[in-house]
Design a protein around this motif. Structure first.
Motif, PDB file in Angstrom:
ATOM      1  N   HIS A  67       0.803  -1.225   0.000  1.00  0.00           N
ATOM      2  CA  HIS A  67       0.000   0.000   0.000  1.00  0.00           C
ATOM      3  C   HIS A  67       0.838   1.278   0.000  1.00  0.00           C
ATOM      4  CE1 HIS A  67      -3.672  -2.336   0.605  1.00  0.00           C
ATOM      5  NE2 HIS A  67      -3.104  -2.947   1.630  1.00  0.00           N
ATOM      6  N   GLY A  68       2.139   1.163  -0.240  1.00  0.00           N
ATOM      7  CA  GLY A  68       2.970   2.350  -0.275  1.00  0.00           C
ATOM      8  C   GLY A  68       3.186   3.010   1.067  1.00  0.00           C
ATOM      9  N   ALA A  69       2.902   2.287   2.153  1.00  0.00           N
ATOM     10  CA  ALA A  69       2.983   2.880   3.492  1.00  0.00           C
ATOM     11  C   ALA A  69       4.408   3.258   3.869  1.00  0.00           C
ATOM     12  CB  ALA A  69       2.402   1.915   4.532  1.00  0.00           C
ATOM     13  N   ASP A  70       5.389   2.453   3.444  1.00  0.00           N
ATOM     14  CA  ASP A  70       6.782   2.746   3.776  1.00  0.00           C
ATOM     15  C   ASP A  70       7.240   4.032   3.099  1.00  0.00           C
ATOM     16  OD1 ASP A  70       9.354   2.521   4.759  1.00  0.00           O
ATOM     17  OD2 ASP A  70       9.989   1.071   3.256  1.00  0.00           O
ATOM     18  N   GLY A  71       6.917   4.179   1.824  1.00  0.00           N
ATOM     19  CA  GLY A  71       7.303   5.381   1.106  1.00  0.00           C
ATOM     20  C   GLY A  71       6.650   6.628   1.659  1.00  0.00           C
ATOM     21  N   ASP A  72       5.370   6.524   2.024  1.00  0.00           N
ATOM     22  CA  ASP A  72       4.667   7.680   2.580  1.00  0.00           C
ATOM     23  C   ASP A  72       5.233   8.057   3.940  1.00  0.00           C
ATOM     24  OD1 ASP A  72       3.112   7.763   0.351  1.00  0.00           O
ATOM     25  OD2 ASP A  72       1.271   7.062   1.305  1.00  0.00           O
ATOM     26  N   ALA A  73       5.541   7.056   4.768  1.00  0.00           N
ATOM     27  CA  ALA A  73       6.128   7.344   6.077  1.00  0.00           C
ATOM     28  C   ALA A  73       7.505   7.970   5.932  1.00  0.00           C
ATOM     29  CB  ALA A  73       6.216   6.062   6.913  1.00  0.00           C
ATOM     30  N   SER A  74       8.263   7.521   4.940  1.00  0.00           N
ATOM     31  CA  SER A  74       9.571   8.113   4.683  1.00  0.00           C
ATOM     32  C   SER A  74       9.433   9.578   4.296  1.00  0.00           C
ATOM     33  CB  SER A  74      10.293   7.350   3.577  1.00  0.00           C
ATOM     34  OG  SER A  74      10.553   6.019   3.956  1.00  0.00           O
ATOM     35  N   ALA A  75       8.427   9.870   3.479  1.00  0.00           N
ATOM     36  CA  ALA A  75       8.210  11.246   3.035  1.00  0.00           C
ATOM     37  C   ALA A  75       7.830  12.168   4.185  1.00  0.00           C
ATOM     38  CB  ALA A  75       7.128  11.287   1.951  1.00  0.00           C
ATOM     39  N   LEU A  76       7.273  11.613   5.261  1.00  0.00           N
ATOM     40  CA  LEU A  76       6.912  12.419   6.428  1.00  0.00           C
ATOM     41  C   LEU A  76       8.152  12.898   7.176  1.00  0.00           C
ATOM     42  CD1 LEU A  76       3.900  10.419   7.909  1.00  0.00           C
ATOM     43  CD2 LEU A  76       3.812  12.644   6.772  1.00  0.00           C
ATOM     44  N   SER A  77       9.281  12.235   6.988  1.00  0.00           N
ATOM     45  CA  SER A  77      10.467  12.540   7.782  1.00  0.00           C
ATOM     46  C   SER A  77      11.698  12.901   6.973  1.00  0.00           C
ATOM     47  CB  SER A  77      10.815  11.343   8.684  1.00  0.00           C
ATOM     48  OG  SER A  77       9.752  11.031   9.558  1.00  0.00           O
TER      49      SER A  77
END
Length: 236
Positions: free
Chosen positions: A53-63
């Motif tokens: 679900h792209g969760a890792d990439g989105d979480a990376s973009a938060l930081s």
């Protein structure tokens, strides 16, 4: 004091293995290994899987910023192993990550040494659990809960005074919308909270904490800063 646990039910792709994978997906970083060269198992336990679900990439973009990183601060490599990997229940793994002192000592990337692997992982799990339930990023809130309210997978910070979670429903608690897309927006979200958990009018330590949280943009850095600040405060 034992904290209450509110159980959230994830819909969508089903099964607990997906959430377990979220907590193990960056295990290679505890050994300073690159993902492409890291082992797929640790003592027979599957690790370093891809998070859906792209969760890792989105979480990376938060930081962390987009683009090719450049190392700006010298860092040393470490070879700590993480005992949290031996768990098999995702709710138990979530609680272990929330309370882990070991994971707090590692960053997301040597290029961004102030980020936190602990809170990156918790952000990945929170986003994944929401995405699996059919919620989009723009629908999510940063929610301030009471300290004893721990929502499996969605609570990303648990302290003695308050907890923070990522959810599609604030449930009457103070909240701030995430925004339209994942980016380093912590300070903006913190400023938009409908109510704050800190006593900035009477407590000098809370005044300092709040002022700095309004300057930090990386989500994992900010969450780790809250943990570090509260720990130091308790020791004084």
């Amino acid at each position: 004091m034992e904290k209450n646990v509110t159980i959230s039910v994830s819909q969508g792709d089903g099964g607990q293995d997906v959430m377990v994978a979220a907590y193990r997906h960056d295990a290679h970083k505890f050994n300073g290994e690159a993902h492409e060269y890291a082992s797929d198992t640790f003592h027979g336990v599957p690790v370093n899987q891809t998070v859906p679900h792209g969760a890792d990439g989105d979480a990376s973009a938060l930081s962390r910023p987009n683009g090719k990183p450049e190392q700006t601060v010298d860092n040393h490599e470490t070879h700590y192993r993480l005992s949290l990997l031996t768990g098999s229940g995702p709710e138990a793994m979530h609680r272990a990550w929330l309370t882990s002192d070991v994971a707090s000592g590692f960053n997301e990337s040597v290029y961004y040494p102030y980020t936190s692997l602990k809170y990156h992982t918790l952000l990945v799990a929170a986003l994944l659990d929401n995405y699996r339930a059919g919620h989009e990023f723009a629908e999510l809130f940063l929610v301030v809960d009471k300290a004893e309210e721990i929502v499996p997978h969605r609570t990303v910070y648990a302290g003695d005074r308050f907890a923070l979670r990522i959810d599609e429903n604030a449930g009457g608690q103070p909240w701030a919308l995430f925004g339209s897309r994942p980016w380093r927006s912590w300070a903006s979200a913190w400023k938009r909270l409908t109510a704050h958990p800190l006593d900035v009018n009477h407590d000098k330590y809370d005044m300092v904490l709040d002022a700095n949280l309004r300057r930090i943009w990386s989500w994992s850095t900010a969450l780790q800063y809250i943990e570090d600040f509260e720990t130091r405060r308790e020791s004084q």
